[in-house]
Design a protein around this motif. Structure first.
Motif, mmCIF file in Angstrom:
data_model
loop_
_atom_site.group_PDB
_atom_site.id
_atom_site.type_symbol
_atom_site.label_atom_id
_atom_site.label_comp_id
_atom_site.label_asym_id
_atom_site.label_seq_id
_atom_site.Cartn_x
_atom_site.Cartn_y
_atom_site.Cartn_z
ATOM 1 N N LEU A 1 18.273 2.685 -8.924
ATOM 2 C CA LEU A 1 17.325 4.000 -8.846
ATOM 3 C C LEU A 1 16.517 3.747 -10.203
ATOM 4 O O LEU A 1 15.295 4.207 -10.049
ATOM 5 N N ALA A 2 16.923 3.104 -11.237
ATOM 6 C CA ALA A 2 15.956 2.876 -12.411
ATOM 7 C C ALA A 2 14.843 2.211 -12.075
ATOM 8 O O ALA A 2 13.890 2.348 -12.397
ATOM 9 N N SER A 3 14.982 1.182 -11.102
ATOM 10 C CA SER A 3 13.919 0.042 -10.845
ATOM 11 C C SER A 3 12.806 0.770 -10.001
ATOM 12 O O SER A 3 11.758 0.735 -9.994
ATOM 13 N N THR A 4 13.443 1.906 -9.114
ATOM 14 C CA THR A 4 12.510 2.589 -8.359
ATOM 15 C C THR A 4 11.691 3.581 -9.010
ATOM 16 O O THR A 4 10.275 3.698 -8.950
ATOM 17 N N ILE A 5 12.426 4.333 -10.010
ATOM 18 C CA ILE A 5 11.755 5.069 -10.763
ATOM 19 C C ILE A 5 10.674 4.544 -11.751
ATOM 20 O O ILE A 5 9.626 5.208 -12.134
ATOM 21 N N ALA A 6 11.163 3.425 -12.158
ATOM 22 C CA ALA A 6 10.290 2.737 -13.025
ATOM 23 C C ALA A 6 8.758 2.275 -12.383
ATOM 24 O O ALA A 6 7.564 2.310 -13.201
ATOM 25 N N MET A 7 8.716 2.386 -11.115
ATOM 26 C CA MET A 7 7.505 2.135 -10.708
ATOM 27 C C MET A 7 6.380 3.112 -10.548
ATOM 28 O O MET A 7 5.219 3.208 -10.325
ATOM 29 N N ASN A 8 6.830 4.380 -11.061
ATOM 30 C CA ASN A 8 6.022 5.382 -11.445
ATOM 31 C C ASN A 8 5.158 5.963 -10.291
ATOM 32 O O ASN A 8 4.071 6.281 -10.515
ATOM 33 N N THR A 9 5.514 5.943 -9.078
ATOM 34 C CA THR A 9 5.110 6.278 -8.000
ATOM 35 C C THR A 9 4.862 7.919 -7.920
ATOM 36 O O THR A 9 5.866 8.598 -8.426
ATOM 37 N N PRO A 10 3.990 8.403 -7.351
ATOM 38 C CA PRO A 10 3.609 9.873 -7.291
ATOM 39 C C PRO A 10 5.052 10.569 -6.372
ATOM 40 O O PRO A 10 5.363 11.692 -6.579
ATOM 41 N N PHE A 11 5.648 9.905 -5.619
ATOM 42 C CA PHE A 11 6.729 10.512 -4.748
ATOM 43 C C PHE A 11 7.934 9.183 -4.667
ATOM 44 O O PHE A 11 7.665 8.337 -4.505
ATOM 45 N N CYS A 12 9.070 9.591 -4.544
ATOM 46 C CA CYS A 12 10.147 8.754 -4.076
ATOM 47 C C CYS A 12 11.053 9.338 -2.860
ATOM 48 O O CYS A 12 11.155 10.483 -2.806
ATOM 49 N N ILE A 13 11.850 8.377 -2.263
ATOM 50 C CA ILE A 13 12.664 8.678 -1.271
ATOM 51 C C ILE A 13 13.885 7.931 -1.921
ATOM 52 O O ILE A 13 14.100 6.760 -1.964
ATOM 53 N N PHE A 14 14.969 8.727 -2.066
ATOM 54 C CA PHE A 14 16.501 8.163 -2.567
ATOM 55 C C PHE A 14 17.382 8.422 -1.429
ATOM 56 O O PHE A 14 17.672 9.477 -0.971
ATOM 57 N N ASP A 15 17.768 7.213 -0.964
ATOM 58 C CA ASP A 15 18.880 7.185 -0.082
ATOM 59 C C ASP A 15 20.265 7.085 -0.613
ATOM 60 O O ASP A 15 20.528 6.137 -1.015
ATOM 61 N N GLU A 16 21.107 8.259 -0.374
ATOM 62 C CA GLU A 16 22.623 8.414 -1.067
ATOM 63 C C GLU A 16 22.334 7.996 -2.494
ATOM 64 O O GLU A 16 23.235 7.132 -2.744
ATOM 65 N N GLU B 1 0.882 -1.191 -0.022
ATOM 66 C CA GLU B 1 -0.063 -0.168 -0.076
ATOM 67 C C GLU B 1 0.661 1.181 0.037
ATOM 68 O O GLU B 1 0.685 2.174 -0.741
ATOM 69 N N ILE B 2 2.044 1.135 0.769
ATOM 70 C CA ILE B 2 2.844 2.403 0.617
ATOM 71 C C ILE B 2 3.872 2.418 -0.476
ATOM 72 O O ILE B 2 4.159 3.414 -1.270
ATOM 73 N N ALA B 3 4.062 1.190 -1.006
ATOM 74 C CA ALA B 3 5.080 1.214 -2.123
ATOM 75 C C ALA B 3 4.289 1.602 -3.317
ATOM 76 O O ALA B 3 4.885 2.247 -4.520
ATOM 77 N N ARG B 4 2.901 1.734 -3.531
ATOM 78 C CA ARG B 4 2.225 2.278 -4.708
ATOM 79 C C ARG B 4 2.175 3.798 -4.649
ATOM 80 O O ARG B 4 1.789 4.385 -5.614
ATOM 81 N N ARG B 5 2.743 4.278 -3.313
ATOM 82 C CA ARG B 5 2.420 5.692 -3.037
ATOM 83 C C ARG B 5 4.126 6.140 -3.148
ATOM 84 O O ARG B 5 4.098 7.426 -3.557
ATOM 85 N N ILE B 6 4.955 5.453 -2.612
ATOM 86 C CA ILE B 6 6.397 6.021 -2.338
ATOM 87 C C ILE B 6 7.259 4.942 -2.917
ATOM 88 O O ILE B 6 7.308 3.722 -2.503
ATOM 89 N N GLY B 7 8.253 5.303 -3.964
ATOM 90 C CA GLY B 7 9.257 4.536 -4.385
ATOM 91 C C GLY B 7 10.325 4.640 -3.460
ATOM 92 O O GLY B 7 10.760 5.921 -3.064
ATOM 93 N N VAL B 8 11.145 3.730 -3.401
ATOM 94 C CA VAL B 8 12.328 3.951 -2.167
ATOM 95 C C VAL B 8 13.431 3.121 -3.087
ATOM 96 O O VAL B 8 13.776 2.047 -3.283
ATOM 97 N N ALA B 9 14.568 4.103 -3.027
ATOM 98 C CA ALA B 9 15.959 3.513 -3.475
ATOM 99 C C ALA B 9 16.984 3.573 -2.046
ATOM 100 O O ALA B 9 17.115 4.554 -1.595
ATOM 101 N N LEU B 10 17.076 2.319 -1.579
ATOM 102 C CA LEU B 10 17.843 2.180 -0.516
ATOM 103 C C LEU B 10 19.248 2.552 -0.297
ATOM 104 O O LEU B 10 19.663 2.678 -1.482
ATOM 105 N N GLN B 11 19.676 2.747 0.690
ATOM 106 C CA GLN B 11 21.199 3.434 0.570
ATOM 107 C C GLN B 11 22.001 2.246 0.078
ATOM 108 O O GLN B 11 23.216 2.595 -0.684
ATOM 109 N N ASN B 12 21.839 0.858 0.371
ATOM 110 C CA ASN B 12 22.808 -0.027 -0.450
ATOM 111 C C ASN B 12 21.885 -0.629 -1.307
ATOM 112 O O ASN B 12 21.267 -1.594 -1.114
ATOM 113 N N PRO B 13 22.336 -0.525 -2.766
ATOM 114 C CA PRO B 13 21.729 -1.075 -3.705
ATOM 115 C C PRO B 13 21.603 -2.658 -3.594
ATOM 116 O O PRO B 13 20.691 -3.118 -3.996
ATOM 117 N N SER B 14 22.521 -3.249 -2.984
ATOM 118 C CA SER B 14 22.571 -4.809 -2.976
ATOM 119 C C SER B 14 21.475 -5.293 -2.133
ATOM 120 O O SER B 14 20.756 -6.363 -2.028
#
Ligand SMILES: Nc1ncnc2c1ncn2[C@@H]1O[C@H](COP(=O)(O)OP(=O)(O)OP(=O)(O)O)[C@@H](O)[C@H]1O
Ligand SMILES: [Mg+2]
Length: 274
Positions: free
Chosen positions: A146-161, A75-88
């Protein structure tokens, strides 16, 4: 209504070792906000609270009207995309192609081909679509996350580092991707130690210090503060070179971008005359 609303939020991982104390702030859907602070200040913890990976000890977190702790993560994932600090921590697929559309598939989107090619192009990943993500070099892995986060087309994203471990060409790609988000009317929260990048890409700055939000201000207002450099220093950061030079000219508006600084100098200057 704010997209993200923290009200009086406190959190600790270990008893008697508080990380966040009574934090309150809100972020609108289209805002571009940077969050900075010393190593271990609690920035990534705030991200995890915002998307329901952690629950506050006290206070409330509300995202788009719902409580992340009491709702399924999707439910949150469709509202906010998240790119974690450690891509792995977020790459699970066995090809770059699958990884880019992994989140979209999880959201139940069937037609992903157009998005896949647009996003791969944006991050210069088209030639490596069939590679295993772990065969990419680390900066490309960052771009993939970052690409997979932005691909989700959410209205907002959080990018960690998002610029950690990348060099100038990748930084430019990330900058272009964020600009596209802005053009599409989407906001983001940028957690970063890269102040120059943050100030170029954001309108508002939050400084997290000793578990509280010590600064919550528009970036131009923060730059005009006489104590701005001192605040950054106290938080283990240094004012980027362009605003530092621009501040010495005592202009009303302190430049963040080099061309803006050059236009403040008497006479005609451009990047090639330096
Ligand atoms: N799972 C955990 N268990 C216990 N302590 C943790 C855990 N995760 C983080 N911490 C501690 O909580 C504090 C805040 O960590 P957090 O990762 O949120 O900081 P940060 O601001 O993102 O740091 P950085 O700039 O290094 O990314 C740190 O002292 C960290 O050591
Ligand atoms: Mg962190």
């Amino acid at each position: 209504m704010a997209l993200i609303q923290f009200t009086n939020v406190s959190f600790s991982y270990l008893r008697n070792v508080p990380v966040l104390h009574h934090i309150s702030f809100s972020i609108e859907k289209t805002e571009r906000v940077m969050l900075v602070g010393t190593i271990g200040a609690g920035k990534s913890t705030m991200l995890k609270l915002a998307v329901g990976l952690l629950s506050p000890d006290n206070g409330t977190v509300i995202v788009d009207g719902i409580n992340p702790s009491r709702n399924p993560l999707h439910e949150i994932a469709r509202r906010i995309g998240v790119a974690l600090q450690n891509p792995s921590d977020q790459i699970f697929s066995i090809t770059v192609r699958e990884e880019i559309i992994y989140g979209l598939h999880n959201l139940g989107v069937q037609e992903t081909s157009h998005t896949l090619h647009r996003i791969a192009d944006l991050f210069h990943l088209t030639d490596v679509l069939d590679k295993h993500p772990y065969d990419l070099h680390p900066a490309q892995r960052r771009l993939l996350a970052l690409a997979s986060t932005i691909a989700m087309n959410t209205p907002f994203c959080i990018f960690d580092e998002p610029t950690s471990g990348v060099s100038k060409p990748e930084r430019k790609l990330i900058s272009a991707a964020l600009d596209q988000q802005t053009t599409a009317g989407k906001g983001y929260l940028l957690i970063t130690h890269d102040l120059a990048f943050g100030m170029e890409q954001c309108d508002r700055i939050l400084v997290l210090n000793k578990g509280i939000i010590a600064v919550d201000e528009a970036v131009p207002d923060f730059l005009r503060r006489p104590d701005a450099q001192g605040i950054l220093k106290a938080n283990g950061m240094q004012m980027p070179i362009v605003p530092r030079m621009s501040a010495t000219l005592a202009q009303e508006n302190i430049a963040v971008l080099l061309p803006d600084f050059l236009s403040q100098l008497p006479g005609k200057h451009n990047e090639n005359t330096l």
